[in-house]
Design a protein around this motif. Structure first.
Motif, PDB file in Angstrom:
ATOM      1  N   ASP A  15       0.808  -1.380   0.200  1.00  0.00           N
ATOM      2  CA  ASP A  15      -0.009   0.007  -0.070  1.00  0.00           C
ATOM      3  C   ASP A  15       0.889   1.295  -0.064  1.00  0.00           C
ATOM      4  O   ASP A  15       0.525   2.265  -0.812  1.00  0.00           O
ATOM      5  N   ASN A  18       2.163   1.554  -3.634  1.00  0.00           N
ATOM      6  CA  ASN A  18       1.044   2.063  -4.210  1.00  0.00           C
ATOM      7  C   ASN A  18       0.820   3.684  -3.933  1.00  0.00           C
ATOM      8  O   ASN A  18       0.498   4.410  -4.989  1.00  0.00           O
ATOM      9  N   ARG A  50      -6.452   8.750  -2.190  1.00  0.00           N
ATOM     10  CA  ARG A  50      -7.012   8.201  -1.160  1.00  0.00           C
ATOM     11  C   ARG A  50      -7.534   6.910  -1.282  1.00  0.00           C
ATOM     12  O   ARG A  50      -7.453   5.872  -0.643  1.00  0.00           O
ATOM     13  N   GLU A  51      -8.520   7.094  -2.416  1.00  0.00           N
ATOM     14  CA  GLU A  51      -9.508   6.009  -2.584  1.00  0.00           C
ATOM     15  C   GLU A  51      -8.526   4.851  -3.282  1.00  0.00           C
ATOM     16  O   GLU A  51      -8.715   3.631  -3.003  1.00  0.00           O
ATOM     17  N   HIS A  52      -7.584   5.156  -3.973  1.00  0.00           N
ATOM     18  CA  HIS A  52      -6.779   4.023  -4.579  1.00  0.00           C
ATOM     19  C   HIS A  52      -5.854   3.554  -3.826  1.00  0.00           C
ATOM     20  O   HIS A  52      -5.768   2.215  -3.596  1.00  0.00           O
ATOM     21  N   LEU A  54      -6.089   3.634  -0.187  1.00  0.00           N
ATOM     22  CA  LEU A  54      -6.927   2.758   1.059  1.00  0.00           C
ATOM     23  C   LEU A  54      -7.638   1.763   0.667  1.00  0.00           C
ATOM     24  O   LEU A  54      -7.995   0.821   1.268  1.00  0.00           O
ATOM     25  N   SER A  55      -7.948   1.519  -0.654  1.00  0.00           N
ATOM     26  CA  SER A  55      -8.658   0.265  -1.376  1.00  0.00           C
ATOM     27  C   SER A  55      -7.750  -0.600  -1.732  1.00  0.00           C
ATOM     28  O   SER A  55      -7.985  -1.781  -2.147  1.00  0.00           O
ATOM     29  N   GLY A  56      -6.473  -0.549  -1.224  1.00  0.00           N
ATOM     30  CA  GLY A  56      -5.371  -1.816  -1.796  1.00  0.00           C
ATOM     31  C   GLY A  56      -5.286  -1.715  -3.434  1.00  0.00           C
ATOM     32  O   GLY A  56      -4.988  -2.904  -3.761  1.00  0.00           O
ATOM     33  N   ALA A  57      -5.607  -0.682  -3.848  1.00  0.00           N
ATOM     34  CA  ALA A  57      -5.491  -0.477  -5.304  1.00  0.00           C
ATOM     35  C   ALA A  57      -6.732  -1.251  -6.255  1.00  0.00           C
ATOM     36  O   ALA A  57      -6.525  -1.495  -7.445  1.00  0.00           O
ATOM     37  N   ALA A  58      -7.710  -1.568  -5.422  1.00  0.00           N
ATOM     38  CA  ALA A  58      -8.718  -2.128  -5.806  1.00  0.00           C
ATOM     39  C   ALA A  58      -9.590  -1.286  -6.843  1.00  0.00           C
ATOM     40  O   ALA A  58     -10.172  -1.498  -8.031  1.00  0.00           O
ATOM     41  N   ILE A  59      -9.396   0.012  -6.260  1.00  0.00           N
ATOM     42  CA  ILE A  59     -10.279   1.190  -7.113  1.00  0.00           C
ATOM     43  C   ILE A  59      -8.996   1.779  -7.758  1.00  0.00           C
ATOM     44  O   ILE A  59      -7.949   2.322  -7.475  1.00  0.00           O
TER      45      ILE A  59
END
Length: 153
Positions: A15, A18, A50-52, A54-59
Motif C-alpha cells: 500500500d 502504491n 486516498r481511494e486508490h 486505501l482500497s489496496g489498489a482495487a479502485i
C-alpha cells in the motif's frame, strides 16, 4: 478526514508503494499537462489518491479527477493563470516578430522594455566583481549574452 500520512505507517508495504507510485504519477501527469510542479503533500490527500491507496489498489487511480482537484485548488489555479498569461505574452511576441529582421526585432524589444534583465535570472546576490570573474571564464559570445542577461552591458 485524517491526513493520509498518519495512516501510512499502519498500511502494508504494498500500500505504501502504491501511495508513492500514485503521488508521483499524479504529479508527473499534472506537470506534463500544465508545466507546473505541485507539492507532493497537496497530491497526497486528494480524494482520488486516498481511494486508490486505501482500497489496496482495487479502485483504479483516477488521474482525471486528481488533476481536476489540483486545478480547483486556489493556489494552483493562480499559478495556472500566471503561466497562461506568460504563454500568451510569448505567443504574441512571436507572432508580432515573425517576419522582422534582426534590427527590427531589437528595436521592438527596446521599445517594449524587453532588453532589460529578466527578474527570474537577475541575481542580486552576486556583486559586480563576482560577475566580472564569471565573465573572464566565458567566450566572447557568451560574455555578451551573460552581460545582457544580468544587466551588466
Amino acid at each position: 478526514m485524517s491526513d493520509i500520512n498518519d495512516l501510512l505507517p499502519h498500511l502494508s508495504d504494498e500500500d505504501r508503494a502504491n501511495f508513492i507510485k500514485a503521488v508521483s504519477g499524479v504529479g508527473d501527469a499534472f506537470e506534463s499537462q500544465t508545466t507546473i510542479v505541485v507539492d507532493p503533500e497537496k497530491i497526497a490527500n486528494l480524494p482520488a489518491v486516498r481511494e486508490h491507496v486505501l482500497s489496496g489498489a482495487a479502485i483504479a487511480l483516477d488521474l482525471e479527477a486528481a488533476i481536476a482537484s489540483l486545478k480547483a485548488d486556489p493556489s494552483i489555479s493562480a499559478k495556472l493563470i500566471a503561466a497562461e498569461i506568460v504563454k500568451t505574452q510569448h505567443d504574441t511576441i512571436r507572432k508580432e516578430t515573425a517576419g522582422m529582421s534582426r534590427q527590427a526585432k531589437m528595436t521592438y524589444a527596446r521599445e517594449r522594455g524587453l532588453d532589460r534583465p529578466r527578474s527570474d535570472v537577475s541575481s542580486e546576490k552576486m556583486t559586480l566583481s563576482e560577475h566580472l570573474a564569471v565573465l573572464q571564464s566565458l567566450s566572447p559570445t557568451n560574455r555578451i549574452a551573460y552581460a545582457r542577461r544580468h544587466g551588466i552591458s
